[in-house]
Design a protein around this motif. Structure first.
Motif, short mmCIF file in Angstrom:
data_model
loop_
_atom_site.label_atom_id
_atom_site.label_comp_id
_atom_site.label_asym_id
_atom_site.label_seq_id
_atom_site.Cartn_x
_atom_site.Cartn_y
_atom_site.Cartn_z
N HIS A 198 0.85 -1.18 0.00
CA HIS A 198 0.09 -0.02 0.02
C HIS A 198 0.95 1.38 -0.09
O HIS A 198 1.91 1.19 0.63
N THR A 199 0.30 2.12 -0.65
CA THR A 199 1.12 3.67 -0.82
C THR A 199 1.45 4.23 0.38
O THR A 199 2.48 4.97 0.73
N ILE A 200 0.63 4.25 1.51
CA ILE A 200 0.76 4.74 2.64
C ILE A 200 1.89 4.29 3.57
O ILE A 200 2.50 5.11 4.01
N THR A 201 2.07 2.87 3.48
CA THR A 201 3.17 2.19 4.30
C THR A 201 4.34 1.47 3.38
O THR A 201 5.11 1.00 4.19
N GLN A 202 4.06 1.58 2.12
CA GLN A 202 5.05 0.70 1.44
C GLN A 202 6.41 1.08 1.76
O GLN A 202 7.45 0.03 1.86
N THR A 203 6.98 2.38 1.80
CA THR A 203 8.39 2.66 1.62
C THR A 203 8.78 2.74 3.44
O THR A 203 9.92 3.33 3.37
N LEU A 204 7.84 2.58 4.23
CA LEU A 204 8.25 2.87 5.70
C LEU A 204 8.82 1.56 6.11
O LEU A 204 8.57 0.51 5.80
N ASP A 205 10.06 1.78 6.90
CA ASP A 205 10.90 0.76 7.37
C ASP A 205 10.43 0.49 8.91
O ASP A 205 10.54 1.01 9.89
N GLY A 206 9.69 -0.80 9.08
CA GLY A 206 8.96 -1.31 10.20
C GLY A 206 10.21 -1.83 10.97
O GLY A 206 9.73 -2.19 12.15
N ASP A 207 11.29 -2.24 10.51
CA ASP A 207 12.49 -2.78 11.38
C ASP A 207 12.87 -1.94 12.55
O ASP A 207 13.30 -2.51 13.54
N SER A 208 12.91 -0.73 12.27
CA SER A 208 13.25 0.14 13.51
C SER A 208 12.34 1.07 14.08
O SER A 208 12.83 1.97 14.91
N TRP A 209 11.12 0.41 14.05
CA TRP A 209 10.05 1.42 14.98
C TRP A 209 10.43 1.02 16.47
O TRP A 209 10.81 -0.24 16.74
N GLY A 210 9.86 1.88 17.15
CA GLY A 210 9.70 1.83 18.72
C GLY A 210 8.37 1.09 18.93
O GLY A 210 7.46 0.96 18.21
N SER A 211 8.66 0.65 20.31
CA SER A 211 7.18 -0.06 20.90
C SER A 211 6.05 0.65 21.19
O SER A 211 6.32 1.96 21.71
N TRP A 212 4.71 0.05 21.38
CA TRP A 212 3.67 0.76 21.79
C TRP A 212 3.33 -0.22 22.90
O TRP A 212 3.61 -1.22 23.07
#
Length: 679
Positions: free
Chosen positions: A420-434
């Motif tokens: 999806h264009t909203i999240t396609q290029t976002l790098d999920g490996d370095s995200w912080g926790s909720w």
């Protein structure tokens, strides 16, 4: 070879010096005569011999080789020549003309065949380029074989006179007609949501009115009826920011040469004036300031932010004149001005009596009619006061299960989220926790981000004409504060809002078509692993079916060669895209009737003629050689001028007044003058 003689003058001192000396001598002689000199005749003879000696006359005998005169033939091979039998007629005319010229040894043939360009059919420029290196004393004339639709005839025809007599052979039936449509006026840009004023015109040789269909960005066309031959205003509402392709079409007419000019298009750039956002915070929370700071940082956003500090049923004994708060303008917002907002955001909202069920029903209709809704769910979304228990439930893509999941987790992209264009290029490996989210079941739409066990965390959906996004947690603000390394809070929200605003670059299912000179390129973005078949329709109604090539997750591309100007239309899996190759109204299709009117002024100015050939069996006009100043056209013949050019192969020169003879004659005449004056 031929021999010829002539008198040659080659001044010993050069012409400027010679003329200057002659002027001085004439003045001196005039003064002599004025003072009544007695030997004026002999002195005049001496001056004449002096001038002749300085001019150095000689008799030159030359061996001359006649040079052939050059005849130019320009053949129109533009797209308009492909209609009817024009190409066959042109081929037959060229064969006759070529055979006649090549059979005459006193003529040299120069031939050029021209294609059309974005500027139309340019035969005059081709003729001038063809004859640019030919001496003008060898030009016999020119013959143009065309349907008469020439677009570079100059206003000043004088410069064409040096190319000799220019004749035209018009191919095609002059009585055939054609319906065409054109955009007389098309603005370059406009404000999204407002109307742009176009002006359309339909020309038809027979009908007095015509049906016109108008579509924007491949949407459902709207049909209107216009009067032919008249400029008709056409207001069009701008749908989105960025490029908007407006396509205007008219059906086949009673007389029709081609359907290629029954369709035209223009690209209109949509500019969003201001983004009006209504942010409703259910109760003070840590995310409220983050949302507010993010939205206020964009100068193009007009933000209206309300935080409900206390419900109406809660008693407060503080006098009204001492309170800084204002009453929540529910009726004004959710009855009168709801449609003025581009986006409504509920931040951890808990249903209370402030916003009634009827107002929430208005919001549901607002979304279905094209509005945008973003919900950041807090803990209250899982309880009985949830928005899921209101009329908004009909537009929500995910409904709560009633569970509130507590414990640290890291958001992840789903398989759909990676496309999806909203999240396609976002790098999920370095995200912080909720640390908290609301359990939910995805009922519709696309799940882009997940929590533990694949639970939906970010869901987007299209509802009617509008769009909805849900974040099943109120803790996205942790990324903005940098908790556990943070995450792409601002970029994620920006893309999500732009997707909700239907920005074209964020469409997850999108077909694009782009003309690149002699190639048309189609690109497809989809959430599927496979691409549906592609069909490309050319301006003349033919179809091409190039194959897709995968270029990335959910991205495909295809190319096909093209050789025509005009509008191309692509279809794939219910998606449609259009593109223009060349200008919106190509000159080549602006008028297709065979006509002698365009080139008749050229023939009149240069002494040429205009002839017509309606069908392949017709004969081309006879070609005759005519003198330099003779008439060069008749009812069934055309003339190519005999220029008489030649090349000198050898020459001999005999001086007519050698130096000694000239000096002797000058001395003799001067002695006679002195003798006469001495008496």
């Amino acid at each position: 070879m031929t021999e010829a003689g002539r008198i040659s003058l080659d001044p010993l001192l050069g012409w400027p010096v010679l003329w200057a000396l002659l002027a001085v001598c004439l003045l001196a002689f005039a003064a002599y005569v004025r003072w009544r000199g007695r030997a004026w005749l002999t002195r005049a003879a001496a001056l004449t011999v002096l001038a002749a000696a300085l001019a150095n006359p000689a008799y030159v005998r030359e061996e001359r080789e006649p040079l052939p005169s050059v005849a130019a033939v320009v053949v129109d091979r533009s797209e308009s020549m492909s209609f009817g039998q024009r190409t066959d007629i042109a081929d037959a005319a060229l064969a006759e003309v070529r055979a006649t010229i090549e059979a005459d040894p006193s003529l040299e043939l120069r031939l050029i065949e021209t294609d059309s360009s974005a500027d139309g059919t340019n035969l005059v420029a081709s003729l001038e380029g063809l004859m640019s290196d030919v001496p003008r004393d060898r030009v016999a004339g020119a013959i143009m074989i065309t349907d008469g639709q020439v677009h570079d005839v100059p206003e000043d025809l004088g410069r064409l006179a040096e190319l000799g007599s220019i004749h035209s052979i018009i191919t095609g039936d002059p009585d055939s007609g054609d319906r065409r449509i054109s955009l007389v006026q098309s603005p370059d840009f406009g404000i999204v949501g407002e109307e742009a004023q176009f002006i359309v015109r339909v020309d038809d040789p027979v009908a007095e009115s015509a049906s016109v269909s108008v579509s924007i960005n491949g949407g459902t066309p709207e049909r209107i009826t216009v009067q032919t031959g008249v400029d008709t205003p056409l207001p069009i509402e701008i749908e989105r920011r960025g490029d908007n392709i407006v396509v205007v079409e008219t059906p086949e007419g009673e007389q029709e040469l081609t359907m290629a000019n029954n369709r035209t298009a223009a690209t209109l750039s949509g500019v969003r004036d201001r983004l009006r956002v209504l942010l409703i915070t259910g109760k003070p929370n840590a995310a409220g300031r983050v949302w507010r700071d993010l939205l206020k940082s964009d100068p193009s956003v007009d933000l209206v932010h309300f935080t409900i500090l206390r419900p109406p049923f809660k008693q407060d004994v503080t006098p009204l004149e001492e309170m800084a708060l204002i009453a929540f303008p529910t009726e004004e917002l959710f009855e009168g001005k709801l449609d003025e907002f581009d986006l409504i955001i509920f931040d951890q909202y808990e249903r209370r009596t402030v916003i009634t069920m009827s107002y929430l029903g208005n919001m549901a209709r607002y979304v279905a009619d094209g509005g945008a809704l973003l919900i950041a769910a807090g803990e209250d979304f899982a309880g009985p006061a949830s928005l899921a228990n209101t009329p908004l439930a009909g537009v929500l893509p995910a409904l709560p299960t009633g569970a509130i999941e507590v414990g640290e987790f890291k958001p992840e992209l789903s398989d759909t989220g990676r496309r999806h264009t909203i999240t396609q290029t976002l790098d999920g490996d370095s995200w912080g926790s909720w640390v908290r989210y609301v359990g939910a079941t995805a009922e519709a739409g696309d799940v882009l981000m997940t929590a533990r066990n694949g639970d939906p965390l970010l869901i987007v959906d299209r509802v009617g004409e509008g769009r909805v996004a849900q974040i099943m947690s109120g803790q996205i603000w942790l990324w903005a504060r940098g908790y556990d390394g943070g995450g792409p809070f601002a970029e994620l929200i920006r893309r999500m809002v732009h997707w909700l605003m239907k920005e074209p670059e964020l469409e997850e299912r999108q077909l694009r078509l782009e003309a690149q000179g002699d190639t048309v390129r189609a690109t497809l973005r989809t959430l599927s692993n496979n691409a549906p078949p592609l069909t490309i329709e050319t301006p003349d109604g033919q179809t091409m079916e190039p194959r897709w090539q995968a270029v990335g997750p959910g991205e495909f591309a295809a190319e096909a060669p093209i050789d025509r100007l005009g509008l191309f239309r692509a279809r794939s899996g219910g998606l449609e895209a259009v593109t223009l190759n060349g200008p919106a109204n190509p000159k080549e299709y602006a008028a297709l009737e065979a006509t002698p009117d365009v080139l008749r002024p050229v023939a009149t100015r240069t002494g040429g003629g205009v002839f017509t050939m309606d069908r392949p069996g017709d004969f081309a006009p006879d070609i005759r050689r005519v003198a330099r100043n003779a008439n060069a056209e008749g009812s069934d013949w055309l003339g190519l001028r005999e220029r008489g050019a030649y090349a000198v192969r050898s020459s001999t020169s005999l001086p007519l007044l050698p130096g000694l003879l000239g000096a002797g004659l000058i001395i003799l005449f001067l002695l006679l003058a002195w003798r006469r004056e001495g008496r």
